[in-house]
Design a protein around this motif. Structure first.
Motif, PDB file in Angstrom:
ATOM      1  N   VAL A   1      12.943 -16.781  28.328  1.00 35.95           N
ATOM      2  CA  VAL A   1      13.633 -16.290  27.044  1.00 35.95           C
ATOM      3  C   VAL A   1      12.646 -15.780  25.951  1.00 35.95           C
ATOM      4  O   VAL A   1      12.803 -14.770  25.255  1.00 35.95           O
ATOM      5  CB  VAL A   1      14.292 -17.544  26.593  1.00 35.95           C
ATOM      6  CG1 VAL A   1      14.567 -17.534  24.872  1.00 35.95           C
ATOM      7  CG2 VAL A   1      15.457 -18.106  27.233  1.00 35.95           C
ATOM      8  N   LYS A   2      11.251 -16.357  26.166  1.00 37.32           N
ATOM      9  CA  LYS A   2      10.329 -15.936  25.028  1.00 37.32           C
ATOM     10  C   LYS A   2       9.964 -14.644  25.118  1.00 37.32           C
ATOM     11  O   LYS A   2       9.863 -13.518  24.451  1.00 37.32           O
ATOM     12  CB  LYS A   2       9.122 -16.779  25.061  1.00 37.32           C
ATOM     13  CG  LYS A   2       8.051 -16.409  24.161  1.00 37.32           C
ATOM     14  CD  LYS A   2       6.831 -17.489  24.341  1.00 37.32           C
ATOM     15  CE  LYS A   2       5.742 -17.074  23.154  1.00 37.32           C
ATOM     16  NZ  LYS A   2       4.618 -17.902  23.276  1.00 37.32           N
TER      17      LYS A   2
ATOM     18  N   ASN B   1      10.556 -11.744  20.823  1.00 36.20           N
ATOM     19  CA  ASN B   1      10.242 -10.992  19.542  1.00 36.20           C
ATOM     20  C   ASN B   1      11.028  -9.845  19.299  1.00 36.20           C
ATOM     21  O   ASN B   1      10.801  -9.097  18.382  1.00 36.20           O
ATOM     22  CB  ASN B   1       8.523 -10.216  20.266  1.00 36.20           C
ATOM     23  CG  ASN B   1       7.603 -11.374  20.262  1.00 36.20           C
ATOM     24  OD1 ASN B   1       7.314 -12.062  19.549  1.00 36.20           O
ATOM     25  ND2 ASN B   1       6.744 -11.156  21.591  1.00 36.20           N
ATOM     26  N   TYR B   2      12.525 -10.139  19.656  1.00 36.54           N
ATOM     27  CA  TYR B   2      13.163  -9.314  19.424  1.00 36.54           C
ATOM     28  C   TYR B   2      13.947  -9.428  17.904  1.00 36.54           C
ATOM     29  O   TYR B   2      14.500 -10.555  17.610  1.00 36.54           O
ATOM     30  CB  TYR B   2      14.385  -9.286  20.385  1.00 36.54           C
ATOM     31  CG  TYR B   2      15.618  -8.172  20.150  1.00 36.54           C
ATOM     32  CD1 TYR B   2      15.357  -6.882  20.696  1.00 36.54           C
ATOM     33  CD2 TYR B   2      16.696  -8.348  19.764  1.00 36.54           C
ATOM     34  CE1 TYR B   2      16.128  -5.884  20.628  1.00 36.54           C
ATOM     35  CE2 TYR B   2      17.779  -7.643  19.418  1.00 36.54           C
ATOM     36  CZ  TYR B   2      17.301  -6.207  20.001  1.00 36.54           C
ATOM     37  OH  TYR B   2      18.377  -5.335  20.053  1.00 36.54           O
ATOM     38  N   GLY B   3      13.576  -8.632  16.949  1.00 38.45           N
ATOM     39  CA  GLY B   3      13.927  -8.834  15.650  1.00 38.45           C
ATOM     40  C   GLY B   3      15.198  -7.865  15.060  1.00 38.45           C
ATOM     41  O   GLY B   3      15.285  -7.601  13.982  1.00 38.45           O
TER      42      GLY B   3
ATOM     43  N   TYR C   1      16.466 -12.514  17.485  1.00 34.80           N
ATOM     44  CA  TYR C   1      16.232 -13.788  18.315  1.00 34.80           C
ATOM     45  C   TYR C   1      14.863 -14.490  18.070  1.00 34.80           C
ATOM     46  O   TYR C   1      14.566 -15.472  18.480  1.00 34.80           O
ATOM     47  CB  TYR C   1      16.240 -13.085  19.875  1.00 34.80           C
ATOM     48  CG  TYR C   1      17.409 -12.860  20.196  1.00 34.80           C
ATOM     49  CD1 TYR C   1      18.273 -13.622  20.940  1.00 34.80           C
ATOM     50  CD2 TYR C   1      17.983 -11.664  20.312  1.00 34.80           C
ATOM     51  CE1 TYR C   1      19.410 -13.576  21.652  1.00 34.80           C
ATOM     52  CE2 TYR C   1      19.496 -11.341  20.916  1.00 34.80           C
ATOM     53  CZ  TYR C   1      20.091 -12.361  21.443  1.00 34.80           C
ATOM     54  OH  TYR C   1      21.081 -11.827  22.099  1.00 34.80           O
ATOM     55  N   ARG C   2      14.101 -14.161  16.818  1.00 36.37           N
ATOM     56  CA  ARG C   2      12.826 -14.531  16.836  1.00 36.37           C
ATOM     57  C   ARG C   2      12.665 -15.986  16.702  1.00 36.37           C
ATOM     58  O   ARG C   2      11.599 -16.792  16.903  1.00 36.37           O
ATOM     59  CB  ARG C   2      12.340 -13.893  15.833  1.00 36.37           C
ATOM     60  CG  ARG C   2      11.671 -12.359  16.018  1.00 36.37           C
ATOM     61  CD  ARG C   2      11.342 -11.632  15.079  1.00 36.37           C
ATOM     62  NE  ARG C   2      12.168 -11.437  13.933  1.00 36.37           N
ATOM     63  CZ  ARG C   2      11.996 -10.826  12.867  1.00 36.37           C
ATOM     64  NH1 ARG C   2      10.816 -10.080  12.545  1.00 36.37           N
ATOM     65  NH2 ARG C   2      13.008 -10.779  11.796  1.00 36.37           N
ATOM     66  N   GLN C   3      13.958 -16.795  16.224  1.00 31.96           N
ATOM     67  CA  GLN C   3      13.816 -18.225  16.174  1.00 31.96           C
ATOM     68  C   GLN C   3      14.368 -19.023  16.958  1.00 31.96           C
ATOM     69  O   GLN C   3      14.321 -20.378  17.356  1.00 31.96           O
ATOM     70  CB  GLN C   3      14.647 -18.661  14.567  1.00 31.96           C
ATOM     71  CG  GLN C   3      13.945 -18.078  13.655  1.00 31.96           C
ATOM     72  CD  GLN C   3      12.525 -18.597  13.292  1.00 31.96           C
ATOM     73  OE1 GLN C   3      12.396 -19.902  13.365  1.00 31.96           O
ATOM     74  NE2 GLN C   3      11.643 -17.696  13.143  1.00 31.96           N
ATOM     75  N   ILE C   4      14.764 -18.197  18.242  1.00 31.33           N
ATOM     76  CA  ILE C   4      15.161 -19.131  19.390  1.00 31.33           C
ATOM     77  C   ILE C   4      14.726 -19.978  20.149  1.00 31.33           C
ATOM     78  O   ILE C   4      14.726 -21.049  20.634  1.00 31.33           O
ATOM     79  CB  ILE C   4      16.100 -18.090  20.460  1.00 31.33           C
ATOM     80  CG1 ILE C   4      16.806 -18.860  21.350  1.00 31.33           C
ATOM     81  CG2 ILE C   4      15.125 -17.341  21.098  1.00 31.33           C
ATOM     82  CD1 ILE C   4      18.086 -19.624  20.931  1.00 31.33           C
TER      83      ILE C   4
END
Length: 278
Positions: A194-195, A200-202, A207-210
């Motif tokens: 996932v990372k 890093n998909y903003g 998604y940056r906080q997932i």
């Protein structure tokens, strides 16, 4: 002798040691191999022209088991590359060195090998090795899909369940046949955490906080997406056999379990796509 071909290191747990040396050398284990005749499991790392061989005993009679019992983990031998191992063996015998085998043996990593007794080499076990039918040493050899999957499990210390494993072994065309509407299913070469996939998909959604929200996100791997990252689908893997592998639908910083296995996810998806959307 041309050069030091590799340094052999005796270890008690090749998985643990492999992880340490991957971090130390900043390069992956590129190959694991069992040498049944020696009762040893080997793992190789390479950085530039230099190689390290990790050796784990598979039984109590293995030379590695005896070495560790006597001296503990550590450097076991130094191997030198030779062009003609038979000629080199004859030369060393004439020089008074004691060899541990009269004829070259087949060793790990596509090598013919012979060992020089440490008593005649100032206390160091020396290995001679001659390569045969082997790729250029400075390059990582091409691995089969099966080997790549084994390497993935070895490096991540996680087990891919049977239903997902069967899917990842399908041909590209067979995997593409799963795609419907705006869904895209990933091949093994695209199977990322996932990372790595969206951390890093903003964009929209962001998604940056997932990775701060999804528990143990490092064990969750994305296998499909919907409408170009409007939503992604990840499966949780475990380091042991589990009766379930939760599948998450993730949209930005929100997630929901939509199935308890890859097989269940596919069944729900094929029945009605809306079953797996959040």
């Amino acid at each position: 002798m041309n050069k030091v071909e590799h340094i052999g290191i005796a270890v008690t747990d090749i998985s643990v040691a492999g992880n340490i040396y991957e971090k130390l050398l900043n390069t992956p284990v590129y190959k694991t191999e069992t040498v049944t005749s020696e009762g040893v499991l080997t793992a190789f790392l390479q950085t530039g022209p230099n190689k390290v061989e990790l050796l784990q005993a598979l039984n109590d009679d293995s030379p590695i088991a005896k070495f560790i019992a006597k001296k503990g983990e550590g450097i076991h031998h130094i191997a030198f590359e030779v062009d003609d191992i038979v000629a080199e063996m004859h030369r060393l015998k004439k020089e008074g060195f004691v060899l541990l085998n009269d004829e070259p043996k087949q060793g790990a990593d596509n090598k013919l090998v012979c060992f020089v007794h440490p008593k005649s080499a100032n206390g160091v076990l020396i290995e001679l090795c001659q390569a045969y039918d082997y790729p250029e040493k400075a390059k990582r050899p091409e691995l089969s899909l099966e080997d790549e999957i084994c390497l993935f499990q070895f490096r991540n210390k996680l087990i891919i369940p049977g239903d997902l494993l069967a899917y990842l072994k399908l041909t590209d065309e067979e995997i593409d046949s799963y795609n419907r509407d705006m869904f895209v299913f990933y091949k093994f070469s695209e199977f990322k955490s996932v990372k790595d996939e969206v951390g890093n998909y903003g964009g929209t959604p962001d998604y940056r906080q997932i990775v701060n929200i999804l528990p143990e996100h490092e064990n969750c791997f994305v296998f499909a997406e919907y409408s170009i990252h409007l939503m992604v689908f990840a499966i949780r893997l475990y380091g042991y056999g589990s009766d379930k592998n939760e599948v998450y639908a993730i949209c930005g910083s929100s997630y929901e379990i939509v199935a308890n296995s890859f097989e269940e996810f596919i069944a729900r998806y094929k029945d009605d796509i809306s079953n797996v959307l959040i």
